[in-house]
Design an enzyme around this catalytic site. Structure first.
Site, PDB file in Angstrom:
ATOM      1  N   GLY A  60      19.386 -19.748  41.483  1.00 41.85           N
ATOM      2  CA  GLY A  60      19.911 -20.442  42.649  1.00 41.85           C
ATOM      3  C   GLY A  60      20.489 -21.775  42.226  1.00 41.85           C
ATOM      4  O   GLY A  60      20.054 -22.362  41.220  1.00 41.85           O
ATOM      5  N   CYS A  71      13.548 -25.754  38.091  1.00 36.57           N
ATOM      6  CA  CYS A  71      14.766 -26.248  38.726  1.00 36.57           C
ATOM      7  C   CYS A  71      15.742 -26.669  37.630  1.00 36.57           C
ATOM      8  O   CYS A  71      15.334 -27.326  36.675  1.00 36.57           O
ATOM      9  CB  CYS A  71      14.423 -27.440  39.618  1.00 36.57           C
ATOM     10  SG  CYS A  71      15.860 -28.157  40.442  1.00 36.57           S
ATOM     11  N   HIS A  77      13.793 -23.282  48.282  1.00 32.90           N
ATOM     12  CA  HIS A  77      14.028 -24.291  47.238  1.00 32.90           C
ATOM     13  C   HIS A  77      15.455 -24.854  47.365  1.00 32.90           C
ATOM     14  O   HIS A  77      15.660 -26.073  47.329  1.00 32.90           O
ATOM     15  CB  HIS A  77      13.800 -23.647  45.860  1.00 32.90           C
ATOM     16  CG  HIS A  77      14.024 -24.549  44.694  1.00 32.90           C
ATOM     17  ND1 HIS A  77      13.002 -24.965  43.854  1.00 32.90           N
ATOM     18  CD2 HIS A  77      15.156 -25.138  44.211  1.00 32.90           C
ATOM     19  CE1 HIS A  77      13.510 -25.768  42.923  1.00 32.90           C
ATOM     20  NE2 HIS A  77      14.809 -25.883  43.111  1.00 32.90           N
ATOM     21  N   HIS A  91      17.150 -28.597  48.590  1.00 33.67           N
ATOM     22  CA  HIS A  91      18.183 -29.379  47.876  1.00 33.67           C
ATOM     23  C   HIS A  91      19.259 -29.862  48.842  1.00 33.67           C
ATOM     24  O   HIS A  91      19.723 -30.998  48.753  1.00 33.67           O
ATOM     25  CB  HIS A  91      18.873 -28.516  46.819  1.00 33.67           C
ATOM     26  CG  HIS A  91      18.212 -28.507  45.477  1.00 33.67           C
ATOM     27  ND1 HIS A  91      17.985 -29.658  44.749  1.00 33.67           N
ATOM     28  CD2 HIS A  91      17.762 -27.482  44.711  1.00 33.67           C
ATOM     29  CE1 HIS A  91      17.416 -29.325  43.591  1.00 33.67           C
ATOM     30  NE2 HIS A  91      17.259 -28.017  43.546  1.00 33.67           N
TER      31      HIS A  91
HETATM   32 ZN    ZN Z   1      16.395 -26.809  42.135  1.00 33.93          ZN
END
Ligand code: ZN
Length: 199
Positions: free
Chosen positions: A45, A108, A150, A154
């Site tokens: 992602g 991340c 997630h 952001h």
């Molecule tokens: Zn992230």
């Protein structure tokens, strides 16, 4: 085109994204570049903030990880194949949590080498616009639900470290401080070298 993924300490990661009213050629190009960047980094992602754009746009593809960490999908209350939704573009996503909190490992691309267990609702109901400007609606579970939450965080300037429990965050404080300081030093250096010399 592969874009630079900004790291923790970059101010754009803390910015709430602006709504995207229509899928213009510039937005289409951003989406294509975000996918290219995400695949090159082997991520599942990527949010616009991570390539320095404060917009409500995220791209997701969980297929690579699906053998180890399955996803579920429901369309109109019926089970469906989550892979059919991939690659997934969510513009202006709105989420509603469903089910209990479950802990699971997360990383991340803006936090290299940082991994932690994060608790999030098991499933989410999602309403968003897709890359064709159409409204999409579905219920996601498993890894897909985690990835969507997630990335949507952001888009609102929220980072996964904000959702770590306090013990984990304490353990990682030195590492996180170092990463943040490193990013800020690089940004300051760029600014300095970007100043045209007076001739
Ligand atoms: Zn992230």
């Amino acid at each position: 085109m592969i874009l630079e993924v900004v790291k923790y300490g970059h101010p754009t990661l803390r910015k709430k994204g602006a709504r995207v009213e229509s899928v213009t050629p510039a937005i289409k190009e951003l989406i294509a570049n975000m996918f290219e960047t995400m695949y090159a980094a082997r991520g599942i992602g990527l949010a616009a903030q991570q390539v320095g754009e404060a917009l409500l746009v995220t791209v997701i593809d969980v297929r690579e990880a699906s053998a180890e960490r399955p996803s579920t999908l429901e369309l109109n209350g019926q089970p469906a194949d989550p892979h059919k939704l991939m690659p997934l573009v969510l513009i202006n996503p709105e989420l509603k949590s469903v089910g209990e909190m479950v802990a699971g490992p997360e990383g991340c691309l803006s936090f290299p080498e940082v991994y932690a267990d994060i608790s999030r609702p098991e499933k989410v109901d999602v309403v968003a616009m897709n890359e064709d400007g159409q409204r999409i609606e579905f219920r996601a579970g498993g890894l897909l639900a985690r990835a969507i939450q997630h990335e949507t965080d952001h888009l609102n300037g929220i980072l996964f470290i904000d959702r770590m429990d306090s013990d984990t965050k304490k353990e990682m404080k030195a590492e996180l401080d170092e990463l943040q300081a490193g990013t800020k030093a690089v940004l300051a250096g760029k600014k300095a070298s970007g100043t045209p010399s007076k001739l």
